[in-house]
Design a protein around this motif. Structure first.
Motif, PDB file in Angstrom:
ATOM      1  N   LYS A 216       0.814  -1.207   0.000  1.00 13.78           N
ATOM      2  CA  LYS A 216       0.000   0.000   0.000  1.00 13.78           C
ATOM      3  C   LYS A 216       0.849   1.259   0.000  1.00 13.78           C
ATOM      4  CE  LYS A 216      -3.786  -2.304   2.485  1.00 13.78           C
ATOM      5  NZ  LYS A 216      -4.650  -2.289   3.693  1.00 13.78           N
ATOM      6  N   ARG A 217       2.140   1.108  -0.208  1.00 13.51           N
ATOM      7  CA  ARG A 217       3.050   2.239  -0.148  1.00 13.51           C
ATOM      8  C   ARG A 217       3.063   2.973  -1.482  1.00 13.51           C
ATOM      9  NH1 ARG A 217       5.358   5.761   3.339  1.00 13.51           N
ATOM     10  NH2 ARG A 217       5.918   7.269   1.769  1.00 13.51           N
ATOM     11  N   HIS A 218       2.821   4.282  -1.441  1.00 13.82           N
ATOM     12  CA  HIS A 218       2.910   5.110  -2.641  1.00 13.82           C
ATOM     13  C   HIS A 218       4.260   5.824  -2.621  1.00 13.82           C
ATOM     14  CE1 HIS A 218       1.849   7.962  -5.812  1.00 13.82           C
ATOM     15  NE2 HIS A 218       2.328   8.915  -5.023  1.00 13.82           N
ATOM     16  N   TYR A 219       5.080   5.554  -3.629  1.00 15.45           N
ATOM     17  CA  TYR A 219       6.390   6.185  -3.679  1.00 15.45           C
ATOM     18  C   TYR A 219       6.303   7.475  -4.489  1.00 15.45           C
ATOM     19  CZ  TYR A 219       8.212   1.963  -1.605  1.00 15.45           C
ATOM     20  OH  TYR A 219       8.452   0.926  -0.734  1.00 15.45           O
ATOM     21  N   ASP A 220       6.752   8.531  -3.882  1.00 23.09           N
ATOM     22  CA  ASP A 220       6.634   9.871  -4.452  1.00 23.09           C
ATOM     23  C   ASP A 220       7.750  10.086  -5.471  1.00 23.09           C
ATOM     24  OD1 ASP A 220       6.095  12.506  -4.945  1.00 23.09           O
ATOM     25  OD2 ASP A 220       6.766  13.236  -2.991  1.00 23.09           O
ATOM     26  N   ALA A 221       7.581   9.486  -6.656  1.00 23.31           N
ATOM     27  CA  ALA A 221       8.616   9.590  -7.684  1.00 23.31           C
ATOM     28  C   ALA A 221       8.793  11.025  -8.151  1.00 23.31           C
ATOM     29  CB  ALA A 221       8.254   8.686  -8.875  1.00 23.31           C
ATOM     30  N   GLY A 222       7.691  11.756  -8.328  1.00 24.09           N
ATOM     31  CA  GLY A 222       7.785  13.148  -8.771  1.00 24.09           C
ATOM     32  C   GLY A 222       8.559  14.004  -7.791  1.00 24.09           C
ATOM     33  N   GLY A 223       8.288  13.827  -6.506  1.00 21.83           N
ATOM     34  CA  GLY A 223       9.026  14.583  -5.496  1.00 21.83           C
ATOM     35  C   GLY A 223      10.495  14.221  -5.476  1.00 21.83           C
ATOM     36  N   ALA A 224      10.805  12.909  -5.606  1.00 15.50           N
ATOM     37  CA  ALA A 224      12.201  12.466  -5.591  1.00 15.50           C
ATOM     38  C   ALA A 224      12.975  13.050  -6.765  1.00 15.50           C
ATOM     39  CB  ALA A 224      12.259  10.936  -5.626  1.00 15.50           C
ATOM     40  N   ILE A 225      12.367  13.041  -7.943  1.00 16.02           N
ATOM     41  CA  ILE A 225      13.051  13.544  -9.136  1.00 16.02           C
ATOM     42  C   ILE A 225      13.279  15.049  -9.054  1.00 16.02           C
ATOM     43  CG2 ILE A 225      12.816  13.901 -11.630  1.00 16.02           C
ATOM     44  CD1 ILE A 225      11.303  11.204 -11.701  1.00 16.02           C
ATOM     45  N   THR A 226      12.246  15.796  -8.665  1.00 21.50           N
ATOM     46  CA  THR A 226      12.379  17.259  -8.654  1.00 21.50           C
ATOM     47  C   THR A 226      13.349  17.741  -7.578  1.00 21.50           C
ATOM     48  OG1 THR A 226      10.356  17.358  -7.306  1.00 21.50           O
ATOM     49  CG2 THR A 226      10.128  17.758  -9.676  1.00 21.50           C
ATOM     50  N   VAL A 227      13.288  17.165  -6.361  1.00 21.57           N
ATOM     51  CA  VAL A 227      14.169  17.670  -5.309  1.00 21.57           C
ATOM     52  C   VAL A 227      15.621  17.269  -5.577  1.00 21.57           C
ATOM     53  CG1 VAL A 227      14.029  15.706  -3.690  1.00 21.57           C
ATOM     54  CG2 VAL A 227      14.361  18.019  -2.823  1.00 21.57           C
ATOM     55  N   THR A 228      15.851  16.061  -6.118  1.00 18.58           N
ATOM     56  CA  THR A 228      17.221  15.654  -6.420  1.00 18.58           C
ATOM     57  C   THR A 228      17.804  16.490  -7.553  1.00 18.58           C
ATOM     58  OG1 THR A 228      16.708  13.392  -5.709  1.00 18.58           O
ATOM     59  CG2 THR A 228      18.695  13.707  -7.038  1.00 18.58           C
ATOM     60  N   ALA A 229      17.002  16.732  -8.598  1.00 16.40           N
ATOM     61  CA  ALA A 229      17.469  17.583  -9.698  1.00 16.40           C
ATOM     62  C   ALA A 229      17.742  18.999  -9.210  1.00 16.40           C
ATOM     63  CB  ALA A 229      16.431  17.599 -10.826  1.00 16.40           C
ATOM     64  N   ALA A 230      16.867  19.515  -8.339  1.00 14.76           N
ATOM     65  CA  ALA A 230      17.054  20.866  -7.811  1.00 14.76           C
ATOM     66  C   ALA A 230      18.328  20.965  -6.987  1.00 14.76           C
ATOM     67  CB  ALA A 230      15.848  21.272  -6.959  1.00 14.76           C
ATOM     68  N   MET A 231      18.591  19.962  -6.116  1.00 13.95           N
ATOM     69  CA  MET A 231      19.789  19.996  -5.289  1.00 13.95           C
ATOM     70  C   MET A 231      21.044  19.843  -6.140  1.00 13.95           C
ATOM     71  SD  MET A 231      18.726  20.694  -2.363  1.00 13.95           S
ATOM     72  CE  MET A 231      20.373  20.639  -1.682  1.00 13.95           C
ATOM     73  N   LEU A 232      20.984  18.979  -7.169  1.00 17.90           N
ATOM     74  CA  LEU A 232      22.138  18.831  -8.055  1.00 17.90           C
ATOM     75  C   LEU A 232      22.460  20.149  -8.756  1.00 17.90           C
ATOM     76  CD1 LEU A 232      21.404  15.326  -9.639  1.00 17.90           C
ATOM     77  CD2 LEU A 232      23.399  15.924  -8.260  1.00 17.90           C
ATOM     78  N   LEU A 233      21.437  20.829  -9.264  1.00 21.38           N
ATOM     79  CA  LEU A 233      21.661  22.107  -9.949  1.00 21.38           C
ATOM     80  C   LEU A 233      22.147  23.177  -8.973  1.00 21.38           C
ATOM     81  CD1 LEU A 233      18.672  22.336 -12.462  1.00 21.38           C
ATOM     82  CD2 LEU A 233      21.109  22.211 -13.014  1.00 21.38           C
ATOM     83  N   LEU A 234      21.581  23.182  -7.767  1.00 27.92           N
ATOM     84  CA  LEU A 234      21.996  24.176  -6.774  1.00 27.92           C
ATOM     85  C   LEU A 234      23.470  24.014  -6.435  1.00 27.92           C
ATOM     86  CD1 LEU A 234      21.299  26.424  -4.744  1.00 27.92           C
ATOM     87  CD2 LEU A 234      20.643  24.633  -3.124  1.00 27.92           C
ATOM     88  N   VAL A 235      23.887  22.783  -6.125  1.00 30.30           N
ATOM     89  CA  VAL A 235      25.290  22.549  -5.785  1.00 30.30           C
ATOM     90  C   VAL A 235      26.186  22.814  -6.991  1.00 30.30           C
ATOM     91  CG1 VAL A 235      26.951  20.828  -4.990  1.00 30.30           C
ATOM     92  CG2 VAL A 235      24.670  20.896  -3.989  1.00 30.30           C
ATOM     93  N   TYR A 236      25.746  22.397  -8.171  1.00 28.62           N
ATOM     94  CA  TYR A 236      26.521  22.645  -9.387  1.00 28.62           C
ATOM     95  C   TYR A 236      26.714  24.142  -9.608  1.00 28.62           C
ATOM     96  CZ  TYR A 236      27.802  22.728 -14.336  1.00 28.62           C
ATOM     97  OH  TYR A 236      28.443  22.957 -15.529  1.00 28.62           O
ATOM     98  N   GLY A 237      25.645  24.921  -9.435  1.00 30.99           N
ATOM     99  CA  GLY A 237      25.746  26.366  -9.606  1.00 30.99           C
ATOM    100  C   GLY A 237      26.705  26.998  -8.623  1.00 30.99           C
ATOM    101  N   ILE A 238      26.693  26.484  -7.393  1.00 33.02           N
ATOM    102  CA  ILE A 238      27.570  27.044  -6.352  1.00 33.02           C
ATOM    103  C   ILE A 238      29.035  26.777  -6.668  1.00 33.02           C
ATOM    104  CG2 ILE A 238      28.246  26.824  -3.929  1.00 33.02           C
ATOM    105  CD1 ILE A 238      25.249  26.276  -3.340  1.00 33.02           C
ATOM    106  N   VAL A 239      29.358  25.525  -7.058  1.00 30.49           N
ATOM    107  CA  VAL A 239      30.765  25.213  -7.300  1.00 30.49           C
ATOM    108  C   VAL A 239      31.278  25.838  -8.596  1.00 30.49           C
ATOM    109  CG1 VAL A 239      30.631  23.059  -5.986  1.00 30.49           C
ATOM    110  CG2 VAL A 239      30.230  23.011  -8.450  1.00 30.49           C
ATOM    111  N   GLN A 240      30.376  26.159  -9.536  1.00 28.41           N
ATOM    112  CA  GLN A 240      30.782  26.794 -10.781  1.00 28.41           C
ATOM    113  C   GLN A 240      30.860  28.316 -10.660  1.00 28.41           C
ATOM    114  OE1 GLN A 240      32.297  24.716 -12.919  1.00 28.41           O
ATOM    115  NE2 GLN A 240      31.018  25.267 -14.658  1.00 28.41           N
TER     116      GLN A 240
END
Length: 508
Positions: A216-240
């Motif tokens: 009965k577990r609903h896995y929040d794929a949309g949330g996982a994809i958006t927050v991981t992509a956002a954090m990757l871009l945020l860290v990438y922007g900072i180091v660049q």
């Protein structure tokens, strides 16, 4: 006093409550703590060791300076980008399972980097290592929290956990320098047997995750994809940002897309039946305040290490090994004080160890401003390192305790992920700002280089001082609103109410 909520999770053997009981852990508890702390120390070591070897990697593969920086940045990108997902995975799939998976990924990435035959393969190996660390760091902290009840026992366990992680950051310079003298590949290969040993130890000692009904577990794929992509871009922007420019079109575009993804994440989480991140957790002032302090703790420390390393190696001409031993007193002081920091928290609360730690940081960085053409290590540099080694364990342990106090068992991994994100993003942001302030010339004159070290140190001082002052200001604000605070449970969940009970001891 220990309540039912303080009982160890996941079938761990019960531990008697009370201050004296903290001294009576069994052999299994000690060995489990060694395994978990060893993995956390390995995350810190990997963050530091390869950075020492980067010049040798650059020379062997003929990499440009901009390409070589990704030997360091790829690890930060994987670590910071996947932390929230790794923390929530430990809640949903089981902290032991995610811990074991993280160690496996870390070992694979380390082996790939050590056997690499090109600069690109080294960078890919570092990225995989960062992802492995993003899985192990929050699950390791969650394992400690779940198996030691809140109060003196957990404080003591987190003090030891702090000592291992912090000593990893400090001794990583020494170990990295020594291994680089032989071959840069050893800075990768060393992690493989350590990760495998921790994996075997965790299989034997960490309690198994309880059986879970995933039907009965609903896995929040949309949330996982958006927050991981956002954090990757945020860290990438900072180091660049230091090389591209903070206000360049590329940097602003990256941050804009990251902000849009975070906005989409909030919308998804507000509508998801079982969200990846319950938004109410972000109203937990103890957790948010601890994460901000965590950003300052590691951000200023890593930046100080960066400035100090440049001063000793580039300006004074010290070898990597000589520079490594120069930083060793920090690790020795942390190893001495961190196991005792947990006991102090029970006597003083959480605010004043944070204030004392950040105040010691501020004084230490002010002392470092005295460095010059031929400054004495013993009279000018060593005092600052001693103060950092004393301040770090108290502030670091208090932040870990505060972030996880009162958080429901089902969200401990996520809380640990948020805290670890604070540490990693803070380190990236502060270091990027310090780098810009120091100037962008690849070959500055000696006078320009020394001025740059001082300017970078002033940034570190300002952040440490503001963090220290935030503690008494937060205490004053708490006293002012005490009479106006509604009872716990009024418009909040039970977990939020438990977190609010400890807010009067929080730093923000």
């Amino acid at each position: 006093m220990t309540t039912a909520d303080d009982a160890p999770a996941d079938g761990a053997p019960p531990v008697t409550a009370g201050p004296e009981a903290a001294m009576r852990w069994g052999l299994r508890e000690w060995l489990m703590l060694v395994v978990v702390c060893g993995a956390f120390s390995l995350d810190a070591l990997d963050n530091i060791m390869v950075g020492i070897a980067t010049p040798q990697i650059k020379d062997e593969f003929g990499m440009s300076t901009s390409a070589a920086q990704w030997v360091v940045s790829a690890y930060v990108l994987g670590f910071g980008g996947f932390l929230l997902l790794g923390g929530r995975m430990s809640d949903l799939l089981g902290k032991r399972r995610v811990f074991l998976a993280g160690l496996t990924v870390l070992a694979v990435g380390s082996l790939a980097g050590g056997l690499a035959n090109s600069g690109l393969m080294v960078i890919i190996g570092r990225l995989v290592m960062g992802i492995g660390a993003a899985l192990t760091a929050p699950s390791a902290l969650s394992i400690v929290i779940s198996n030691f009840p809140e109060g003196p026992q957990r404080n003591r366990a987190l003090g030891i956990y702090t000592a291992c992680g912090a000593v990893g950051y400090s001794t990583g310079v020494v170990i990295g320098g020594a291994l680089t003298e032989a071959s840069w590949r050893w800075t990768f290969v060393l992690s493989v047997p350590v990760a495998v040993a921790a994996l075997i130890g965790a299989l034997m000692l960490v309690p198994k995750d309880p059986a879970r009904d995933h039907s009965k577990r609903h896995y929040d794929a949309g949330g996982a994809i958006t927050v991981t992509a956002a954090m990757l871009l945020l860290v990438y922007g900072i180091v660049q940002a230091p090389s591209e420019g903070w206000f360049s079109g590329t940097t602003l575009g990256i941050f804009a897309v990251a902000a849009l993804l975070l906005a989409a994440f909030v919308v998804i989480e507000s509508r998801a039946p079982q969200p990846l991140l319950r938004l109410g957790l972000l109203r937990n002032k103890s957790l948010v305040g601890a994460s901000l302090i965590a950003a300052a703790i590691l951000g200023t420390y890593m930046s100080y290490q960066f400035v100090g390393s440049l001063y000793l190696q580039s300006y004074r001409g010290w070898s990597p090994l000589e520079m490594a031993f120069a930083f060793l007193p920090i690790g020795l002081m942390i190893l001495t004080f961190a196991p005792r920091a947990g006991k102090w928290l029970g006597r003083t609360g959480l605010r004043w160890p944070v204030f004392g730690g950040m105040f010691a940081y501020t004084v230490a960085f002010l002392l470092f401003l005295r460095v010059g053409e031929g400054s004495s290590y013993w009279l000018v540099i060593l005092p600052s390192m001693v103060l950092i080694g004393i301040g770090f364990p108290f502030a670091f342990t208090a932040a870990n305790v505060q972030a996880t106090s009162g958080v429901d068992e089902s969200e401990q991994g996520l809380a640990a992920g948020i805290l670890q994100t604070g540490y990693q993003v803070g380190a990236a942001v502060v270091l990027a700002i310090v780098t810009v302030r120091m100037g962008g010339e690849d070959t500055p004159s000696r006078a320009e280089a020394l001025t740059g070290y001082h300017q970078g140190t002033w940034v570190i001082i300002l952040i440490a001082a503001v963090s220290a002052l935030s503690v008494p200001l937060a205490a004053a604000a708490t006293r002012l609103r005490t009479d106006r605070t509604p009872p716990a449970g009024h418009g909040t969940t039970a977990a939020d109410g438990r977190a609010a009970e400890s807010a009067d001891q929080s730093v923000g």
